[in-house]
Design a protein around this motif. Structure first.
Motif, mmCIF file in Angstrom:
data_model
loop_
_atom_site.group_PDB
_atom_site.id
_atom_site.type_symbol
_atom_site.label_atom_id
_atom_site.label_comp_id
_atom_site.label_asym_id
_atom_site.label_seq_id
_atom_site.Cartn_x
_atom_site.Cartn_y
_atom_site.Cartn_z
ATOM 1 N N THR A 112 -91.826 -13.957 -65.564
ATOM 2 C CA THR A 112 -90.581 -14.694 -65.364
ATOM 3 C C THR A 112 -89.401 -13.740 -65.201
ATOM 4 O O THR A 112 -89.455 -12.588 -65.643
ATOM 5 C CB THR A 112 -90.291 -15.638 -66.545
ATOM 6 N N VAL B 47 -93.011 -14.871 -59.062
ATOM 7 C CA VAL B 47 -92.447 -14.918 -60.404
ATOM 8 C C VAL B 47 -91.739 -16.256 -60.557
ATOM 9 O O VAL B 47 -91.260 -16.839 -59.583
ATOM 10 C CB VAL B 47 -91.464 -13.759 -60.707
ATOM 11 N N LEU B 48 -91.705 -16.712 -61.784
ATOM 12 C CA LEU B 48 -91.032 -17.962 -62.080
ATOM 13 C C LEU B 48 -89.624 -17.652 -62.565
ATOM 14 O O LEU B 48 -89.422 -16.719 -63.338
ATOM 15 C CB LEU B 48 -91.816 -18.746 -63.125
ATOM 16 N N VAL B 49 -88.664 -18.418 -62.087
ATOM 17 C CA VAL B 49 -87.272 -18.215 -62.447
ATOM 18 C C VAL B 49 -86.946 -19.180 -63.583
ATOM 19 O O VAL B 49 -87.074 -20.397 -63.431
ATOM 20 C CB VAL B 49 -86.346 -18.428 -61.229
ATOM 21 N N VAL B 50 -86.561 -18.598 -64.719
ATOM 22 C CA VAL B 50 -86.350 -19.369 -65.945
ATOM 23 C C VAL B 50 -84.966 -19.068 -66.502
ATOM 24 O O VAL B 50 -84.534 -17.914 -66.524
ATOM 25 C CB VAL B 50 -87.425 -19.006 -66.994
ATOM 26 N N GLU C 229 -84.992 -21.129 -71.221
ATOM 27 C CA GLU C 229 -86.343 -21.657 -71.424
ATOM 28 C C GLU C 229 -86.682 -22.842 -70.517
ATOM 29 O O GLU C 229 -87.636 -23.573 -70.774
ATOM 30 C CB GLU C 229 -86.570 -22.030 -72.893
ATOM 31 N N LEU D 286 -87.582 -24.031 -66.567
ATOM 32 C CA LEU D 286 -88.014 -23.584 -65.248
ATOM 33 C C LEU D 286 -86.997 -24.021 -64.208
ATOM 34 O O LEU D 286 -86.701 -25.203 -64.071
ATOM 35 C CB LEU D 286 -89.389 -24.180 -64.923
ATOM 36 N N ILE E 162 -89.131 -20.868 -58.324
ATOM 37 C CA ILE E 162 -90.201 -19.901 -58.115
ATOM 38 C C ILE E 162 -89.828 -19.065 -56.903
ATOM 39 O O ILE E 162 -89.200 -19.562 -55.959
ATOM 40 C CB ILE E 162 -91.570 -20.610 -57.913
ATOM 41 N N PRO F 124 -96.799 -23.643 -61.579
ATOM 42 C CA PRO F 124 -96.426 -23.374 -62.963
ATOM 43 C C PRO F 124 -97.070 -24.418 -63.874
ATOM 44 O O PRO F 124 -97.229 -25.584 -63.502
ATOM 45 C CB PRO F 124 -94.902 -23.524 -62.948
ATOM 46 N N LEU G 95 -92.701 -23.815 -70.451
ATOM 47 C CA LEU G 95 -93.499 -23.081 -69.476
ATOM 48 C C LEU G 95 -94.505 -22.211 -70.224
ATOM 49 O O LEU G 95 -94.111 -21.380 -71.043
ATOM 50 C CB LEU G 95 -92.585 -22.217 -68.606
#
Length: 152
Positions: free
Chosen positions: A13, A35-38, A41, A43, A46, A100, A107
């Motif tokens: 992330t 990668v996941l964009v957080v 905490e 989401l 992506i 995800p 997540l």
């Protein structure tokens, strides 16, 4: 089998403000294609290697541009407790390569088409393993006259 059994955890992330160049390095260091964009905490999106190549650095954006400029904000997810078949259906319906994985709103991982392909190979190996072993144990040549013929 549950999605949680085939997913990769923890997911890689980044925060929305992280520069594209840093995201690219993070992907390379982690050996992942997304990668996941957080944020807080939650989401938010992506970003994939293709996003970086087409819309980001490859599209002429400055390496210091925040990742939120190229991320996909509409993210299709699956639940950790979903059956793997639900992930298969979601992949087919959504036309994506990465999902995800959430446990409620948290997540917890990511499942990819490659993860499911590896699962298929493992199941196939489990199925064919005993068959392959019995074939290897079978003596070469025509069956013995004393043995009953193979009947379907």
């Amino acid at each position: 089998m549950k999605v949680s059994e085939v997913m990769t955890a923890p997911p890689v992330t980044v925060a929305p403000h992280v520069p594209l160049l840093q995201v690219t390095r993070r992907m390379a260091e982690s050996g992942v294609g997304s990668v996941l964009v957080v944020e807080d905490e939650t989401l938010r999106g992506i970003v994939t290697d293709r996003d970086l190549a087409v819309r980001g650095l490859g599209g002429g954006l400055d390496p210091d541009t925040p990742v939120e400029a190229v991320m996909s904000a509409h993210v299709v997810t699956v639940d950790a407790l979903d059956d793997v078949q639900a992930a298969y259906r979601t992949f087919r319906r959504a036309g994506v390569r990465r999902l995800p994985v959430l446990d409620g709103q948290l997540l917890v991982g990511v499942v990819t088409v490659d993860d499911l392909l590896l699962d298929v190979f493992r199941r196939l190996a489990d199925l064919l393993g005993p068959v392959a072993w019995s074939v290897l144990q079978e003596p070469p040549g025509p069956p013995d006259a004393d043995r009953a013929p193979y009947v379907r």
